[in-house]
Design a protein around this motif. Structure first.
Motif, PDB file in Angstrom:
ATOM      1  N   LEU A   1     -16.182 107.259 -44.710  1.00 37.38           N
ATOM      2  CA  LEU A   1     -16.521 105.874 -45.055  1.00 37.38           C
ATOM      3  C   LEU A   1     -15.571 104.898 -44.368  1.00 37.38           C
ATOM      4  O   LEU A   1     -14.477 105.279 -43.968  1.00 37.38           O
ATOM      5  N   PRO A   2     -16.018 103.626 -44.224  1.00 31.25           N
ATOM      6  CA  PRO A   2     -17.215 103.017 -44.805  1.00 31.25           C
ATOM      7  C   PRO A   2     -18.465 103.213 -43.956  1.00 31.25           C
ATOM      8  O   PRO A   2     -18.380 103.578 -42.778  1.00 31.25           O
ATOM      9  N   ARG A   3     -19.614 102.936 -44.575  1.00 30.79           N
ATOM     10  CA  ARG A   3     -20.865 102.878 -43.821  1.00 30.79           C
ATOM     11  C   ARG A   3     -20.821 101.663 -42.901  1.00 30.79           C
ATOM     12  O   ARG A   3     -20.214 100.637 -43.209  1.00 30.79           O
ATOM     13  N   LEU A   4     -21.482 101.780 -41.776  1.00 23.62           N
ATOM     14  CA  LEU A   4     -21.543 100.682 -40.811  1.00 23.62           C
ATOM     15  C   LEU A   4     -22.774  99.826 -41.080  1.00 23.62           C
ATOM     16  O   LEU A   4     -23.882 100.345 -41.231  1.00 23.62           O
ATOM     17  N   LYS A   5     -22.564  98.508 -41.142  1.00 23.59           N
ATOM     18  CA  LYS A   5     -23.641  97.585 -41.482  1.00 23.59           C
ATOM     19  C   LYS A   5     -23.743  96.479 -40.448  1.00 23.59           C
ATOM     20  O   LYS A   5     -22.733  96.085 -39.847  1.00 23.59           O
ATOM     21  N   PRO A   6     -24.944  95.930 -40.238  1.00 18.98           N
ATOM     22  CA  PRO A   6     -25.072  94.766 -39.375  1.00 18.98           C
ATOM     23  C   PRO A   6     -24.188  93.631 -39.890  1.00 18.98           C
ATOM     24  O   PRO A   6     -24.087  93.401 -41.096  1.00 18.98           O
ATOM     25  N   GLY A   7     -23.528  92.964 -38.949  1.00 15.63           N
ATOM     26  CA  GLY A   7     -22.616  91.888 -39.311  1.00 15.63           C
ATOM     27  C   GLY A   7     -21.156  92.297 -39.280  1.00 15.63           C
ATOM     28  O   GLY A   7     -20.275  91.430 -39.318  1.00 15.63           O
ATOM     29  N   MET A   8     -20.884  93.598 -39.213  1.00 12.75           N
ATOM     30  CA  MET A   8     -19.498  94.033 -39.047  1.00 12.75           C
ATOM     31  C   MET A   8     -19.053  93.753 -37.612  1.00 12.75           C
ATOM     32  O   MET A   8     -19.819  93.949 -36.665  1.00 12.75           O
ATOM     33  N   THR A   9     -17.832  93.291 -37.455  1.00 11.79           N
ATOM     34  CA  THR A   9     -17.261  93.045 -36.136  1.00 11.79           C
ATOM     35  C   THR A   9     -15.931  93.787 -36.060  1.00 11.79           C
ATOM     36  O   THR A   9     -15.064  93.620 -36.920  1.00 11.79           O
ATOM     37  N   LEU A  10     -15.781  94.597 -35.026  1.00 13.83           N
ATOM     38  CA  LEU A  10     -14.673  95.533 -34.920  1.00 13.83           C
ATOM     39  C   LEU A  10     -13.964  95.407 -33.583  1.00 13.83           C
ATOM     40  O   LEU A  10     -14.615  95.225 -32.544  1.00 13.83           O
ATOM     41  N   ALA A  11     -12.651  95.524 -33.603  1.00 13.34           N
ATOM     42  CA  ALA A  11     -11.870  95.713 -32.384  1.00 13.34           C
ATOM     43  C   ALA A  11     -11.629  97.205 -32.248  1.00 13.34           C
ATOM     44  O   ALA A  11     -10.842  97.793 -32.994  1.00 13.34           O
ATOM     45  N   ILE A  12     -12.347  97.818 -31.325  1.00  9.93           N
ATOM     46  CA  ILE A  12     -12.243  99.265 -31.089  1.00  9.93           C
ATOM     47  C   ILE A  12     -11.294  99.459 -29.919  1.00  9.93           C
ATOM     48  O   ILE A  12     -11.514  98.902 -28.839  1.00  9.93           O
ATOM     49  N   GLU A  13     -10.218 100.246 -30.122  1.00  6.38           N
ATOM     50  CA  GLU A  13      -9.168 100.303 -29.112  1.00  6.38           C
ATOM     51  C   GLU A  13      -8.483 101.666 -29.044  1.00  6.38           C
ATOM     52  O   GLU A  13      -7.432 101.858 -29.664  1.00  6.38           O
ATOM     53  N   PRO A  14      -9.052 102.594 -28.275  1.00  7.18           N
ATOM     54  CA  PRO A  14      -8.365 103.868 -28.070  1.00  7.18           C
ATOM     55  C   PRO A  14      -7.000 103.665 -27.408  1.00  7.18           C
ATOM     56  O   PRO A  14      -6.894 102.988 -26.381  1.00  7.18           O
ATOM     57  N   MET A  15      -5.972 104.233 -28.029  1.00  9.32           N
ATOM     58  CA  MET A  15      -4.617 104.257 -27.481  1.00  9.32           C
ATOM     59  C   MET A  15      -4.275 105.720 -27.245  1.00  9.32           C
ATOM     60  O   MET A  15      -4.162 106.495 -28.205  1.00  9.32           O
ATOM     61  N   VAL A  16      -4.137 106.102 -25.980  1.00 11.15           N
ATOM     62  CA  VAL A  16      -4.143 107.516 -25.600  1.00 11.15           C
ATOM     63  C   VAL A  16      -2.886 107.865 -24.820  1.00 11.15           C
ATOM     64  O   VAL A  16      -2.517 107.166 -23.873  1.00 11.15           O
ATOM     65  N   ASN A  17      -2.251 108.962 -25.214  1.00 12.84           N
ATOM     66  CA  ASN A  17      -1.052 109.454 -24.538  1.00 12.84           C
ATOM     67  C   ASN A  17      -1.370 110.712 -23.737  1.00 12.84           C
ATOM     68  O   ASN A  17      -2.163 111.548 -24.173  1.00 12.84           O
TER      69      ASN A  17
END
Length: 251
Positions: free
Chosen positions: A189-205
Motif C-alpha cells: 500500500l497505498p493504492r494508486l489513484k488518479p490525482g496522485m502526483t509523485l516525484a519518482i527518483e531512483p538513486m542507484v549505487n
C-alpha cells in the motif's frame, strides 16, 4: 494524508514541470571539464527566475543554493561551490522550482566527456529504472508495484538502490505523502489513484547501497566510494495512466 490533485491543478503542475524541464539542456551543455559547480547553480537560478518561478531549494530547510550538484561517489544533495568538473566525472543535477504555488522536481546524471563502461552502464540502468517505475504508476495498482519494479531492474543489473532516501509525493509542497521508496514488494500500500502526483527518483549505487552524510550536513556519499547515479521525474497518475509533468527534461 495523500492530497489528490484536480485536473486543473495537474495542468498547473505541468506548466511548472515544463519550465523546469527547459532548464536542464543548458545545464547539461555546461557540464564540461573546468566548469565550477557554482556556475551551474548560477545558470539554473537565472533560468528559473527568468521563467517567472522561484528556485525551490534555496533556503529549503536551510539549504544554501538553488540546485544540488553531486559528483561521482556523491549520491544526492551536493552543495555547489568552487569544485571544478573533470573529464570522466558523473555529475548529478537535482532541480526544483515553485511556479504559481506548485512545485516541480527533476533530476539527471550527466557523464562528462569519456566515461568508463561501468559508469555508462550505471547511467543507462538508472534511467531505465526510472521509466520502469513510471510505467507501474497506474490507477488501481499499488505504490509497491512502482518501488519493486525499480529495485528489481537495478539489482538484476548488478547495482543497488539507496534505502535511506526515497521519492515523495509533491504538489503545493515539495514533500507530501506518500513516500516513494525505490525498493519494496508488489502490492504494498497505498493504492494508486488518479490525482496522485509523485516525484519518482531512483538513486542507484554501483556498489553497496549504504551511504553517509558529509560534515556539511547535506552531501550524501556512498560508503564504499562507488559511483552513484540519479534520475527523477515529477509524475501525475491519471485515469489514462502516468503522465510525466517534467516531460522533455531527460530527452
Amino acid at each position: 494524508m495523500i492530497n489528490l490533485k484536480t485536473a486543473h491543478e495537474i495542468d498547473q503542475m505541468a506548466r511548472a514541470g515544463a519550465l523546469l524541464a527547459s532548464v536542464l539542456p543548458p545545464l547539461r551543455e555546461a557540464c564540461r571539464p573546468g566548469v565550477k559547480t557554482i556556475e551551474l547553480d548560477a545558470i539554473a537560478d537565472r533560468l528559473i527566475r527568468a521563467g517567472g518561478a522561484t528556485p525551490g531549494f534555496l533556503g529549503y530547510h536551510g539549504y544554501p543554493k538553488s540546485i544540488c550538484v553531486s559528483i561521482n561517489d556523491e549520491a544526492v544533495h551536493g552543495i555547489p561551490g568552487n569544485r571544478r568538473i573533470a573529464e570522466g566525472d558523473l555529475v548529478s543535477l537535482d532541480l526544483g522550482l515553485i511556479l504559481e504555488g506548485f512545485w516541480a522536481d527533476v533530476g539527471i546524471t550527466v557523464g562528462v566527456g569519456k566515461i568508463t563502461p561501468e559508469a555508462q552502464k550505471l547511467l543507462r540502468v538508472t534511467e531505465e529504472a526510472l521509466y520502469v517505475g513510471i510505467d507501474k504508476a497506474r490507477p488501481g495498482g499499488y505504490l509497491g508495484d512502482v518501488s519493486s519494479a525499480i529495485q528489481q531492474h537495478v539489482e538484476n543489473n548488478g547495482f543497488s538502490v539507496i534505502r535511506q532516501f526515497v521519492g515523495h509525493g509533491i504538489g503545493r509542497q515539495m514533500h507530501e505523502d506518500p513516500q516513494v521508496p525505490n525498493f519494496g514488494r508488489p502490492g504494498d500500500l497505498p493504492r494508486l489513484k488518479p490525482g496522485m502526483t509523485l516525484a519518482i527518483e531512483p538513486m542507484v549505487n554501483a556498489g553497496s547501497h549504504e551511504v553517509y552524510m558529509k560534515p556539511d550536513g547535506w552531501t550524501i556519499c556512498t560508503v564504499d566510494g562507488s559511483l552513484s547515479a540519479y534520475f527523477e521525474h515529477t509524475v501525475a497518475i491519471t485515469e489514462k495512466g502516468p503522465v510525466v509533468l517534467t516531460k522533455g527534461a531527460l530527452d
